[in-house]
Motif scaffolding. Structure first.
Motif, PDB file in Angstrom:
ATOM      1  N   GLU A 261      15.346  19.855  12.556  1.00  0.00           N
ATOM      2  CA  GLU A 261      15.029  18.422  12.931  1.00  0.00           C
ATOM      3  C   GLU A 261      13.715  17.965  12.373  1.00  0.00           C
ATOM      4  O   GLU A 261      13.872  16.637  11.818  1.00  0.00           O
ATOM      5  CB  GLU A 261      15.008  18.256  14.408  1.00  0.00           C
ATOM      6  N   GLN A 262      12.565  18.585  12.437  1.00  0.00           N
ATOM      7  CA  GLN A 262      11.449  17.992  11.891  1.00  0.00           C
ATOM      8  C   GLN A 262      11.585  17.885  10.534  1.00  0.00           C
ATOM      9  O   GLN A 262      10.838  17.144   9.707  1.00  0.00           O
ATOM     10  CB  GLN A 262      10.401  19.118  12.457  1.00  0.00           C
ATOM     11  N   LEU A 263      11.934  18.954   9.481  1.00  0.00           N
ATOM     12  CA  LEU A 263      12.076  19.065   8.364  1.00  0.00           C
ATOM     13  C   LEU A 263      13.011  17.799   7.774  1.00  0.00           C
ATOM     14  O   LEU A 263      13.009  17.210   6.696  1.00  0.00           O
ATOM     15  CB  LEU A 263      12.483  20.427   7.664  1.00  0.00           C
TER      16      LEU A 263
ATOM     17  N   ARG B 193      13.420  15.044   9.057  1.00  0.00           N
ATOM     18  CA  ARG B 193      12.690  13.765   9.280  1.00  0.00           C
ATOM     19  C   ARG B 193      11.457  13.693   8.556  1.00  0.00           C
ATOM     20  O   ARG B 193      11.027  12.567   7.846  1.00  0.00           O
ATOM     21  CB  ARG B 193      12.337  13.804  10.758  1.00  0.00           C
ATOM     22  N   ASP B 194      10.739  14.680   8.260  1.00  0.00           N
ATOM     23  CA  ASP B 194       9.285  14.697   7.480  1.00  0.00           C
ATOM     24  C   ASP B 194       9.360  14.546   6.093  1.00  0.00           C
ATOM     25  O   ASP B 194       8.725  14.188   5.542  1.00  0.00           O
ATOM     26  CB  ASP B 194       8.471  15.568   8.004  1.00  0.00           C
ATOM     27  N   ILE B 195      10.314  15.339   5.467  1.00  0.00           N
ATOM     28  CA  ILE B 195      10.287  15.940   4.158  1.00  0.00           C
ATOM     29  C   ILE B 195      10.792  14.674   3.313  1.00  0.00           C
ATOM     30  O   ILE B 195      11.866  14.109   3.638  1.00  0.00           O
ATOM     31  CB  ILE B 195      11.234  17.063   3.656  1.00  0.00           C
ATOM     32  N   PRO B 196      10.159  14.401   2.119  1.00  0.00           N
ATOM     33  CA  PRO B 196      10.451  13.237   1.401  1.00  0.00           C
ATOM     34  C   PRO B 196      11.642  13.431   0.450  1.00  0.00           C
ATOM     35  O   PRO B 196      11.391  13.641  -0.663  1.00  0.00           O
ATOM     36  CB  PRO B 196       9.296  12.854   0.422  1.00  0.00           C
TER      37      PRO B 196
ATOM     38  N   HIS C  50       3.819  20.742   3.822  1.00  0.00           N
ATOM     39  CA  HIS C  50       4.098  20.208   5.264  1.00  0.00           C
ATOM     40  C   HIS C  50       3.665  21.651   6.129  1.00  0.00           C
ATOM     41  O   HIS C  50       3.930  22.726   5.681  1.00  0.00           O
ATOM     42  CB  HIS C  50       5.627  20.172   5.654  1.00  0.00           C
TER      43      HIS C  50
END
Length: 253
Positions: A107-109, A111-114, A155
């Motif tokens: 979920e975090q990757l 959401r956060d990775i461009p 990250h």
């Protein structure tokens, strides 16, 4: 007058029968028409069918037999290719990350990775890659005529995963190519991770989160791929940690 009508009906019926024969009979070759005498009707020529018959025979010997596929789904080290240049091995570690932790990382990757969809080039044709990618590392990376620009801003989650992989494998990595397969339609085609910048004997650590997908590998040619699938698939993130050398020529030593 009655005789003329009768003759017209007879002539019409004969013409119709000739027309039906044109459809039913094999076409007359242009060469045979050239040798006909003027005024000689082709309808009087006899048409002989060839005495030859086509007979299908099974091949006596198989020229090349494809090897039976192997399914690797248990932990261990597998030798998948032996060649004059060396041995190709796959080391599989199922459940490398705890299941609950893996869901949080996904979920975090996600959401956060461009993430970005890049344009590939095959021959003279450009196309949109059927997946999203991102690159981390102080050096650029070029593959399939696509250049990933340097991105030293790792990250924190990715740096933690890299450290954990290095401790467990004994190998170090300085770069990471991230792949996001959004659904079953996303894929990566057959390819070789054999760019000069990866060195002569590249080692890649591949870590995946999310939906289960088939990962295929073959001896060259062709190499490995993640094929498009025909059943619904949830998102899947694949992280491929690599070591990129600043001098491709020096990497060959």
């Amino acid at each position: 007058m009655e005789d003329k009508r009768r003759r017209a009906r007879v002539q019409g019926a004969w013409a119709g029968s000739v027309k039906s024969q044109v459809v039913a009979q094999p076409a007359t070759s242009a060469k045979s028409l050239l040798h006909q005498r003027p005024g000689h009707s082709w309808t009087n020529k006899e048409h002989h069918l060839s005495d030859k018959q086509f007979v299908f025979k099974e091949p006596q010997q198989v020229v090349r037999r494809a090897p039976e596929p192997r399914v690797i789904d248990k932990e261990g080290v597998y030798e998948i290719s032996l060649s004059p240049t060396g041995i190709s091995r796959v080391c599989l570690y199922p459940g490398f990350v705890d299941l609950k932790e893996a869901d949080r990382v996904l979920e975090q990757l996600f959401r956060d990775i461009p993430w970005k969809q890049r344009t590939g080039i095959r021959g003279d044709v450009t196309y949109q890659q059927p997946r999203l990618t991102a690159w981390y590392g102080e050096l650029p990376y070029t593959y399939s005529r696509i250049t990933m620009e340097p991105n030293p801003h790792w990250h924190p989650v990715l740096r933690t995963l890299k450290n954990q992989i290095e401790q467990n494998t004994g190998h170090t990595f300085n770069s990471l190519l991230c792949n996001l397969y959004r659904n079953e339609k996303d894929s990566v085609d057959w390819h070789s991770d054999d760019e000069p910048s990866l060195g002569r004997h590249p080692i890649i650590a591949s870590l995946s989160f999310g939906a289960t997908r088939t990962f295929e590998m073959r001896k060259k040619p062709p190499p490995h791929r993640v094929p498009r699938e025909y059943h619904s698939r949830d998102p899947r993130i694949n992280l491929t940690f690599r070591t990129v050398c600043p001098d491709p020529h020096g990497a060959q030593r």
